[in-house]
Design a protein around this motif. Sequence first.
Motif, PDB file in Angstrom:
ATOM      1  N   GLY A 169      -9.372   3.554  -2.289  1.00 35.36           N
ATOM      2  CA  GLY A 169      -8.927   4.407  -3.380  1.00 35.36           C
ATOM      3  C   GLY A 169      -7.438   4.248  -3.665  1.00 35.36           C
ATOM      4  N   LEU A 170      -7.077   4.388  -4.933  1.00 30.04           N
ATOM      5  CA  LEU A 170      -5.670   4.282  -5.319  1.00 30.04           C
ATOM      6  C   LEU A 170      -4.988   5.626  -5.118  1.00 30.04           C
ATOM      7  N   GLY A 222       1.191  10.882 -12.209  1.00 33.42           N
ATOM      8  CA  GLY A 222       0.286   9.797 -12.555  1.00 33.42           C
ATOM      9  C   GLY A 222       0.869   8.422 -12.300  1.00 33.42           C
ATOM     10  N   LYS A 223       1.967   8.379 -11.573  1.00 35.02           N
ATOM     11  CA  LYS A 223       2.563   7.081 -11.268  1.00 35.02           C
ATOM     12  C   LYS A 223       1.880   6.485 -10.041  1.00 35.02           C
ATOM     13  N   LEU A 224       1.561   5.188 -10.113  1.00 31.61           N
ATOM     14  CA  LEU A 224       0.834   4.541  -9.020  1.00 31.61           C
ATOM     15  C   LEU A 224       1.747   4.373  -7.803  1.00 31.61           C
ATOM     16  N   VAL A 225       1.295   4.867  -6.686  1.00 29.84           N
ATOM     17  CA  VAL A 225       2.101   4.830  -5.473  1.00 29.84           C
ATOM     18  C   VAL A 225       1.531   3.836  -4.454  1.00 29.84           C
ATOM     19  N   VAL A 226       0.200   3.746  -4.416  1.00 31.76           N
ATOM     20  CA  VAL A 226      -0.448   2.810  -3.493  1.00 31.76           C
ATOM     21  C   VAL A 226      -1.562   2.095  -4.244  1.00 31.76           C
ATOM     22  N   VAL A 242      -5.608  -5.599   0.777  1.00 32.41           N
ATOM     23  CA  VAL A 242      -4.739  -4.803   1.641  1.00 32.41           C
ATOM     24  C   VAL A 242      -3.881  -3.918   0.742  1.00 32.41           C
ATOM     25  N   ARG A 243      -3.235  -2.948   1.355  1.00 35.19           N
ATOM     26  CA  ARG A 243      -2.458  -1.982   0.609  1.00 35.19           C
ATOM     27  C   ARG A 243      -1.124  -2.555   0.165  1.00 35.19           C
ATOM     28  N   GLU A 244      -0.700  -2.134  -1.017  1.00 32.44           N
ATOM     29  CA  GLU A 244       0.641  -2.477  -1.451  1.00 32.44           C
ATOM     30  C   GLU A 244       1.292  -1.213  -1.986  1.00 32.44           C
ATOM     31  N   TYR A 245       2.570  -1.071  -1.709  1.00 30.31           N
ATOM     32  CA  TYR A 245       3.284   0.162  -2.036  1.00 30.31           C
ATOM     33  C   TYR A 245       4.447  -0.164  -2.959  1.00 30.31           C
ATOM     34  N   PRO A 246       4.237  -0.016  -4.257  1.00 30.34           N
ATOM     35  CA  PRO A 246       5.274  -0.441  -5.199  1.00 30.34           C
ATOM     36  C   PRO A 246       6.545   0.391  -5.086  1.00 30.34           C
ATOM     37  N   GLU A 247       6.438   1.629  -4.626  1.00 28.12           N
ATOM     38  CA  GLU A 247       7.607   2.505  -4.605  1.00 28.12           C
ATOM     39  C   GLU A 247       8.455   2.319  -3.348  1.00 28.12           C
ATOM     40  N   ASN A 248       7.858   1.701  -2.324  1.00 25.45           N
ATOM     41  CA  ASN A 248       8.578   1.532  -1.050  1.00 25.45           C
ATOM     42  C   ASN A 248       9.018   2.855  -0.439  1.00 25.45           C
ATOM     43  N   THR A 249       8.362   3.929  -0.792  1.00 25.17           N
ATOM     44  CA  THR A 249       8.788   5.234  -0.266  1.00 25.17           C
ATOM     45  C   THR A 249       7.625   5.918   0.427  1.00 25.17           C
ATOM     46  N   LEU A 250       7.952   7.080   1.001  1.00 24.82           N
ATOM     47  CA  LEU A 250       6.928   8.009   1.498  1.00 24.82           C
ATOM     48  C   LEU A 250       6.134   7.463   2.683  1.00 24.82           C
ATOM     49  N   ASN A 287       5.349  -1.318   3.091  1.00 25.11           N
ATOM     50  CA  ASN A 287       4.729  -2.640   2.969  1.00 25.11           C
ATOM     51  C   ASN A 287       4.793  -3.438   4.270  1.00 25.11           C
ATOM     52  N   LEU A 288       5.674  -2.997   5.187  1.00 24.19           N
ATOM     53  CA  LEU A 288       5.743  -3.676   6.479  1.00 24.19           C
ATOM     54  C   LEU A 288       4.435  -3.518   7.240  1.00 24.19           C
ATOM     55  N   LEU A 289       3.775  -2.369   7.039  1.00 21.65           N
ATOM     56  CA  LEU A 289       2.545  -2.112   7.786  1.00 21.65           C
ATOM     57  C   LEU A 289       1.330  -2.415   6.918  1.00 21.65           C
ATOM     58  N   SER A 290       1.385  -3.543   6.253  1.00 24.30           N
ATOM     59  CA  SER A 290       0.250  -3.984   5.465  1.00 24.30           C
ATOM     60  C   SER A 290       0.229  -5.498   5.533  1.00 24.30           C
ATOM     61  N   GLY A 291      -0.950  -6.051   5.602  1.00 26.18           N
ATOM     62  CA  GLY A 291      -1.054  -7.500   5.597  1.00 26.18           C
ATOM     63  C   GLY A 291      -0.929  -8.096   6.982  1.00 26.18           C
ATOM     64  N   ARG A 292      -0.700  -9.386   6.998  1.00 21.80           N
ATOM     65  CA  ARG A 292      -0.808 -10.169   8.223  1.00 21.80           C
ATOM     66  C   ARG A 292       0.158  -9.779   9.310  1.00 21.80           C
TER      67      ARG A 292
END
Lengths: 628, 422
Positions: free
Chosen positions: A52-53, A59-63, A144-152, A275-280
């Motif tokens: 889920g997003l 309404g701004k996309l966070v994840v 995998v998850r991506e976090y465009p805001e780099n926050t929270l 984003n550090l805790l996402s992906g390889r």
Amino acid sequence: MSSRRIVIQVLILAIAMVFTIRLFSIQIVNDDYKLAAQNNIIQKIVEYPYRGLVYDRNGKLVVYNTPVYDLMIVPKELNLADSAKICQLIGMDHATFMMKYQKARRYSAILSSKLQDQIPNHEFARIQDELVNIPGLYPLPRTVREYPENTLANALGYVREISRYQLDRDTSGYYHPGDYTGIKGIELEYENALRGKRGMSYKIVNVQGVVKGAFKDGELDSSSIPGKSIHLTIDSELQRYAEILMEGKVGSVVALDPKTGEILAYVSAPSYNPNLLSGRDLGKNYLMLQEDSLKPLFNRPIQAMYPPGSMFKTVQTLIAMQEGVLGPYEKIMCDYSPMGDHAPKGIYDVDRAIALSSNTFLYKIFRRVMLQDKNPNVYIDSRIGLENWNNQVRKFGLGSELGVDLPGEKSGNVPTVAYYDRVYGTNRWKFSNIYSLSIGQGEIQVTPIQMANLSAILANRGYYYTPHIVREIDGEPTRGYAAKHTDINAEYFEPVISGMENTVLRGTGFRARITDIIVCGKTSTVENPHGEDHSGFMAFAPKDNPQISVAVYVENAGQGARAAASTAGLVIEKYLKGEISRPWIEEYVLKGDFSDFKPVKKKTTVDTTSAGSVKPATNSESKKNNEG
Amino acid sequence: MRDNLLIYKLDWLSISFYILLIIGGWLNIYAADYDPDIAEGIFSLKMSSGRQLIWIGTSAILVLLIMLLDFKIYSTISYAVYGVMIFFLIAVLIFGEEVAGSKSWFELGAFKFQPSEFTKFATALVLARFLSKTNRKSDNLKSQSIGVGLLMLPLILIVLQGDLGTAMVFGGLILVMFREGMHPVILMVAIGVVLLFLLTLLLDQVVLFIIIVVITALLIGLMAKDPKKIAVILIGAVIAGGFVKSVDFILSDVLKPHQQKRVMSLINPNADPLGIGWNVTQSKIAIGSGGFGGKGYLEGTQTKFDFVPEQTTDFIFCTIGEEQGWIGSTLLIVLFTALFLRLVFLAERQKSKFARIYGYGVMSILFFHFTVNIAMTIGLFPVIGIPLPFFSYGGSSLWGFTILLFIFLKLDANRMNVLQRM
């Protein structure tokens, strides 16, 4: 000779019988072979659902999800002569490749196993064409998850492949090896909503593992169902601003909408890029973060516990008034108490005591609450007093988890009778042992979010809604949050709030002052036996019809009047006005050097750099300067 | 005159069984080879079934030749044929191709030819000829020894080729010796040895020893009163015990590695289901998944998708087991059994000793193939690469079995002529 003929005929019939019976046993009686035949030919291909997003309150996309590819290997189909090529292609050394190959082969020669995890899109694009020419290697798309805001980061948590340990303890029966699952934060709290539903297609494969078609024409196949999207209560603009303010500091900022309990900003500093805790590189990065001495993975707003300090004076005066031992406008002569006091000697009422943060006033009224002469024995009277007081304090959401929708919330500590019985022995303690509670020091411990909630209670004049970070799941509002009342008469709040207004207008909270907006706040300089004091501040604004309530803790930053009050003021102004009218305060906070402002008379120096100099926080010796 | 026509004297019941088996085999060879992705028809030469059709057609020509030759010639030329085959067996050891660990093939251009397949009927012929010679009673020790010698020569040569399975076929001819007067104890001992061998593989040694001791005690207690018999039983028990012990030795020192593996996989196919036990496990899965009525023709998944190895040849029974289920498998067993019983009946009605012995030889060889082949596919016997007669794909074996059977049918058709002459 005819008897020999019969022997031979019997032998022929006997063999026929044995075969018929044996066939009956394996074809009709025993079902294992049918199952084995299905397993033989059926390759289950998992279609992983989109998680889920996550959106913020506007309404701004966070994840969101970003595609990666797991590289799957079918050992029997693979030609080992290709191994050097494969290794070169995916950048794996040959020994590792052979180890993985052998492991896959042990699992199944014809079913696929994972060779390489989460190849990012851009890398996959590079090897995609080559891959087609290598039999036995298949890409399995995942996200995998991506976090465009780099926050929270700490509120969001992260997602990773489910561990063996979690699988063993899973009672839902949903998870299979290779599934992703939320760890920490809302990814964990709302796992069931976010994860969606795995799809599965059944393909018939031959002995080489080559797909020959759909099993039963695909009637058993199911497509994946994407996870539900979540709308947070967070205002990402405010969040980002608050995180910037907290850069280079250790502590928390929590901002709530007092009218709903919605969390507007949630800062745990220092934070990390989610984003550090996402992906390889998740595993590697996790270790790095875990080893960081400033503990960026520590979810401070709900897990760090500090004494509330002077912020607690608001609760104390309210309880005293509700208990009827203090009039809302009663004046008390304050010239002596066993505690040090920055407030000048003189006559105080609630308003003035809050505004000037009088320790003596609080000592006197806490004494009245504790010792109400219900029993001639001072020990027993103290017990009765503490019991009563404890019940009242708990109604402010202190001493137990608030029930925030984030995992791992700590309860803090509001000392009970039993607690002191354990420390001192039954009937071996009385008011004089515990009076530092009157100014929010001593054994009492709170979390930053509890203080933000306290500020909301004050804003609402007596009630609160459980703070929460998710407002909607797929458009459906989350569980209804009912108002929780403190049972303090609303009228008693007026002198306290007036005192908070004056704190900002004339007192220690002046750095939180905002033009045109009446901010009510209370500073707190939290005694820290391990080093420099913690700076604390809570506030709400505007005074009438409050829109935001905030609590800030900045560790080892000294007086609450500085780091915490400045930060809280900026957060409030940003939220209410969208811009900052006092850039010098912003600059001051961003610079982050609050020691310049430290008065010379600051308490007996404690070497802040030395972790070894630990002062015990016992009641008997603590009560020194308490400026906040 | 009409009655003298060969066509009226032939045993058409046996020929019907033969034709049914050939057609059934041909259809199943196609099913085993069938791949939905490669839509080749049953007649296509790319399919084993298409090629098998060539072998079937040439077999028909062979049948015609056999029928045209005078029936007396088979007795006459038996030694010559046997000699030629022995020559081929020796030649193949020197010039042969090695296929799957066995050096038993000649390669002639595109075709491969396996002399051991033809040695079967040659040996049956020579055995019949030898035992049928007047005044030679086959319970006579000397003639028995020579008879056994005639069996052992090709057997040893084929063992040397590394094809233990085919070699064991000659052991099946012991049934012929039994019918012709061999002491029944020898047959019992032979069956006992095979049973004991299988039990040694399937059971724990300790359990087996206990069983031997219990049976020995029972035998002594129940039927033996005189010391001689007790001594015989005790000696038998000791030999049985020694045999069990020596199976280990045979396994590890006598058998070749690929044979060891096949034997070991019978003990525990699950120990290494993808390696040693693959054949047996997959074969049992295929047959077992057929259920009562089977999955339907060409619907078998295990055979179609190549899970069963050598499925057109040695493991052809899996196809019928999977696609025709218990009903189909049982029908096939009934068909074979009917053929064997018919052959016994035909053999017994022969007036000439040669024809009778040869008839039993034919039956024994076919019966042995049938027993071992099906037993291995359903996990009752180690995997031994011998074909299912008339059913399995393969030119040499189909020709061999056809010649074997039709020489006997020719002899049978002329049985009255023998009577007239005698």
